[in-house]
Design a protein around this motif. Structure first.
Motif, mmCIF file in Angstrom:
data_model
loop_
_atom_site.group_PDB
_atom_site.id
_atom_site.type_symbol
_atom_site.label_atom_id
_atom_site.label_comp_id
_atom_site.label_asym_id
_atom_site.label_seq_id
_atom_site.Cartn_x
_atom_site.Cartn_y
_atom_site.Cartn_z
ATOM 1 N N ALA A 204 0.837 -1.198 0.000
ATOM 2 C CA ALA A 204 0.000 0.000 0.000
ATOM 3 C C ALA A 204 0.874 1.251 0.000
ATOM 4 O O ALA A 204 1.839 1.338 0.755
ATOM 5 N N ARG A 205 0.546 2.199 -0.853
ATOM 6 C CA ARG A 205 1.163 3.523 -0.928
ATOM 7 C C ARG A 205 2.639 3.499 -1.339
ATOM 8 O O ARG A 205 3.368 4.452 -1.040
ATOM 9 N N LEU A 206 3.087 2.449 -1.989
ATOM 10 C CA LEU A 206 4.453 2.418 -2.488
ATOM 11 C C LEU A 206 4.646 3.564 -3.481
ATOM 12 O O LEU A 206 3.832 3.774 -4.377
ATOM 13 N N GLY A 207 5.735 4.324 -3.300
ATOM 14 C CA GLY A 207 6.019 5.466 -4.154
ATOM 15 C C GLY A 207 5.337 6.750 -3.734
ATOM 16 O O GLY A 207 5.555 7.793 -4.345
ATOM 17 N N GLN A 208 4.525 6.679 -2.676
ATOM 18 C CA GLN A 208 3.821 7.864 -2.194
ATOM 19 C C GLN A 208 4.401 8.333 -0.858
ATOM 20 O O GLN A 208 5.136 7.601 -0.185
ATOM 21 N N VAL A 209 4.054 9.534 -0.471
ATOM 22 C CA VAL A 209 4.531 10.093 0.798
ATOM 23 C C VAL A 209 3.699 9.533 1.942
ATOM 24 O O VAL A 209 2.453 9.583 1.911
ATOM 25 N N ILE A 210 4.367 8.976 2.938
ATOM 26 C CA ILE A 210 3.729 8.451 4.136
ATOM 27 C C ILE A 210 4.487 8.956 5.353
ATOM 28 O O ILE A 210 5.558 9.554 5.229
ATOM 29 N N THR A 211 3.950 8.698 6.532
ATOM 30 C CA THR A 211 4.600 9.110 7.775
ATOM 31 C C THR A 211 4.795 7.897 8.679
ATOM 32 O O THR A 211 3.857 7.114 8.880
ATOM 33 N N ALA A 212 6.001 7.746 9.194
ATOM 34 C CA ALA A 212 6.318 6.671 10.136
ATOM 35 C C ALA A 212 6.556 7.300 11.510
ATOM 36 O O ALA A 212 7.323 8.262 11.644
ATOM 37 N N ARG A 213 5.900 6.758 12.523
ATOM 38 C CA ARG A 213 6.038 7.292 13.875
ATOM 39 C C ARG A 213 6.646 6.239 14.790
ATOM 40 O O ARG A 213 6.131 5.133 14.914
ATOM 41 N N THR A 214 7.744 6.596 15.425
ATOM 42 C CA THR A 214 8.377 5.751 16.441
ATOM 43 C C THR A 214 8.473 6.571 17.715
ATOM 44 O O THR A 214 9.273 7.505 17.806
ATOM 45 N N GLY A 215 7.635 6.239 18.697
ATOM 46 C CA GLY A 215 7.590 7.059 19.905
ATOM 47 C C GLY A 215 7.152 8.463 19.547
ATOM 48 O O GLY A 215 6.115 8.676 18.919
ATOM 49 N N ALA A 216 7.975 9.447 19.938
ATOM 50 C CA ALA A 216 7.653 10.842 19.642
ATOM 51 C C ALA A 216 8.252 11.308 18.318
ATOM 52 O O ALA A 216 8.063 12.460 17.923
ATOM 53 N N THR A 217 8.965 10.429 17.637
ATOM 54 C CA THR A 217 9.639 10.799 16.388
ATOM 55 C C THR A 217 8.769 10.477 15.189
ATOM 56 O O THR A 217 8.299 9.352 15.025
ATOM 57 N N ARG A 218 8.562 11.465 14.344
ATOM 58 C CA ARG A 218 7.808 11.274 13.100
ATOM 59 C C ARG A 218 8.736 11.513 11.924
ATOM 60 O O ARG A 218 9.475 12.504 11.890
ATOM 61 N N THR A 219 8.685 10.621 10.958
ATOM 62 C CA THR A 219 9.486 10.750 9.745
ATOM 63 C C THR A 219 8.568 10.632 8.551
ATOM 64 O O THR A 219 7.869 9.629 8.394
ATOM 65 N N SER A 220 8.557 11.666 7.717
ATOM 66 C CA SER A 220 7.736 11.643 6.508
ATOM 67 C C SER A 220 8.636 11.595 5.280
ATOM 68 O O SER A 220 9.698 12.233 5.237
ATOM 69 N N GLY A 221 8.199 10.833 4.288
ATOM 70 C CA GLY A 221 8.971 10.744 3.054
ATOM 71 C C GLY A 221 8.295 9.817 2.074
ATOM 72 O O GLY A 221 7.268 9.205 2.372
ATOM 73 N N ARG A 222 8.877 9.726 0.900
ATOM 74 C CA ARG A 222 8.327 8.848 -0.130
ATOM 75 C C ARG A 222 8.685 7.406 0.189
ATOM 76 O O ARG A 222 9.846 7.083 0.441
ATOM 77 N N PHE A 223 7.681 6.543 0.204
ATOM 78 C CA PHE A 223 7.868 5.128 0.486
ATOM 79 C C PHE A 223 8.596 4.508 -0.705
ATOM 80 O O PHE A 223 8.019 4.246 -1.743
ATOM 81 N N GLU A 224 9.890 4.273 -0.527
ATOM 82 C CA GLU A 224 10.731 3.806 -1.634
ATOM 83 C C GLU A 224 10.741 2.285 -1.762
ATOM 84 O O GLU A 224 10.609 1.741 -2.854
ATOM 85 N N THR A 225 10.910 1.573 -0.620
ATOM 86 C CA THR A 225 10.985 0.119 -0.674
ATOM 87 C C THR A 225 10.993 -0.448 0.739
ATOM 88 O O THR A 225 10.926 0.291 1.728
ATOM 89 N N VAL A 226 11.058 -1.761 0.827
ATOM 90 C CA VAL A 226 11.401 -2.483 2.044
ATOM 91 C C VAL A 226 12.727 -3.169 1.752
ATOM 92 O O VAL A 226 12.858 -3.845 0.719
ATOM 93 N N ASP A 227 13.724 -2.986 2.615
ATOM 94 C CA ASP A 227 15.050 -3.513 2.295
ATOM 95 C C ASP A 227 15.195 -4.977 2.698
ATOM 96 O O ASP A 227 14.243 -5.617 3.163
ATOM 97 N N ALA A 228 16.384 -5.523 2.534
ATOM 98 C CA ALA A 228 16.643 -6.947 2.761
ATOM 99 C C ALA A 228 16.506 -7.345 4.218
ATOM 100 O O ALA A 228 16.422 -8.540 4.531
ATOM 101 N N ALA A 229 16.486 -6.363 5.119
ATOM 102 C CA ALA A 229 16.295 -6.647 6.539
ATOM 103 C C ALA A 229 14.852 -6.406 6.977
ATOM 104 O O ALA A 229 14.536 -6.514 8.162
ATOM 105 N N GLY A 230 13.968 -6.062 6.044
ATOM 106 C CA GLY A 230 12.571 -5.793 6.376
ATOM 107 C C GLY A 230 12.300 -4.377 6.816
ATOM 108 O O GLY A 230 11.169 -4.048 7.208
#
Length: 250
Positions: A204-230
């Protein structure tokens, strides 16, 4: 409705009428098992989701856990969340007779028409970098959705309401177990790469801008891929960022 599904060899099956949690039952019985075992409950009283959240389990939906004993480092064994997601996708396609509308949301959800259909939760016991057992908890909204949802969560959907497919939990488990065995064989014999490629083909949303939240940290960017470590890989203003664990928002 089994559409040719056959219970896979070497996988046990335990159907319970009522249990606190299939994940808790997995932890209790794991030391007594000699091989992989599926545990399903028609009524789960205290199901749980990621980060300690409750998972609602209306009667008629699937509540199940697969217990495995992988002889691998934790980092490798944990990639089975992607194996399970693909198996869930396969089972949904088999019982509904359609493939359109389904998508996989990193790290552990199955979506239908952009809404949450199913979730996966991995738990394990062990020492150091070795596992005593791995439990893959799976919940699927087969016939109904929870009445209460987290404010920032995706709206839930049921397989019945979206596709018209009416399937009971034991029938769905049959399809899921068969699909998982096939995907597990690929993972064991060929490694993560074909699993990763198939997962990305349904992401879902591959190539689109999404936001990942870990605790209080939010990171937004274009969903590029899932790497070899997941890891989730985002292309951000500061460059390429690999995120090992987070909640994703669209």
């Amino acid at each position: 409705m089994n559409q040719g599904a056959i219970w896979p060899d070497r996988y046990g099956r335990r159907i319970l009428e009522r249990v606190d949690s299939t994940l808790d039952e997995a932890a209790r019985i794991a030391p007594t098992l000699s091989g992989p075992e599926w545990i399903m409950a028609h009524r789960q009283l205290v199901g749980r989701a990621r980060r300690g959240r409750a998972w609602a389990d209306p009667v008629g939906n699937l509540s199940a856990t697969l217990v495995l004993f992988p002889d691998e480092p934790v980092a490798i064994a944990s990639l089975r969340s992607f194996v399970a997601a693909l198996a869930l996708l396969d089972a949904c396609i088999a019982v509904s007779g359609r493939s359109d509308g389904f998508a996989l949301k990193w790290p552990n959800d199955v979506l239908l028409n952009g809404e949450k259909l199913a979730g996966i939760l991995l738990e394990s016991t062990g020492r150091g970098d070795r596992l005593a057992h791995l439990a893959i908890g799976i919940g699927v909204n087969l016939v109904s959705t929870p009445s209460q949802v987290e404010p920032d969560a995706l709206r839930p959907v049921s397989l019945l309401s979206a596709t018209g497919a009416q399937v009971d939990p034991e029938t769905f488990l049959l399809h899921l177990a068969a699909a998982y065995a096939r995907r597990e064989e690929t993972f064991v014999s060929r490694g993560f790469e074909p699993i990763r490629a198939d997962w990305l083909a349904h992401a879902a949303r591959l190539g689109q801008v999404i936001t990942a939240r870990t605790g209080a940290t939010r990171t937004s960017g274009r969903f590029e891929t899932v790497d070899a470590a997941g890891n989730l890989v985002l292309q951000c203003a500061r460059g390429r960022v690999a995120i090992p664990a987070a909640e994703v928002f669209f």
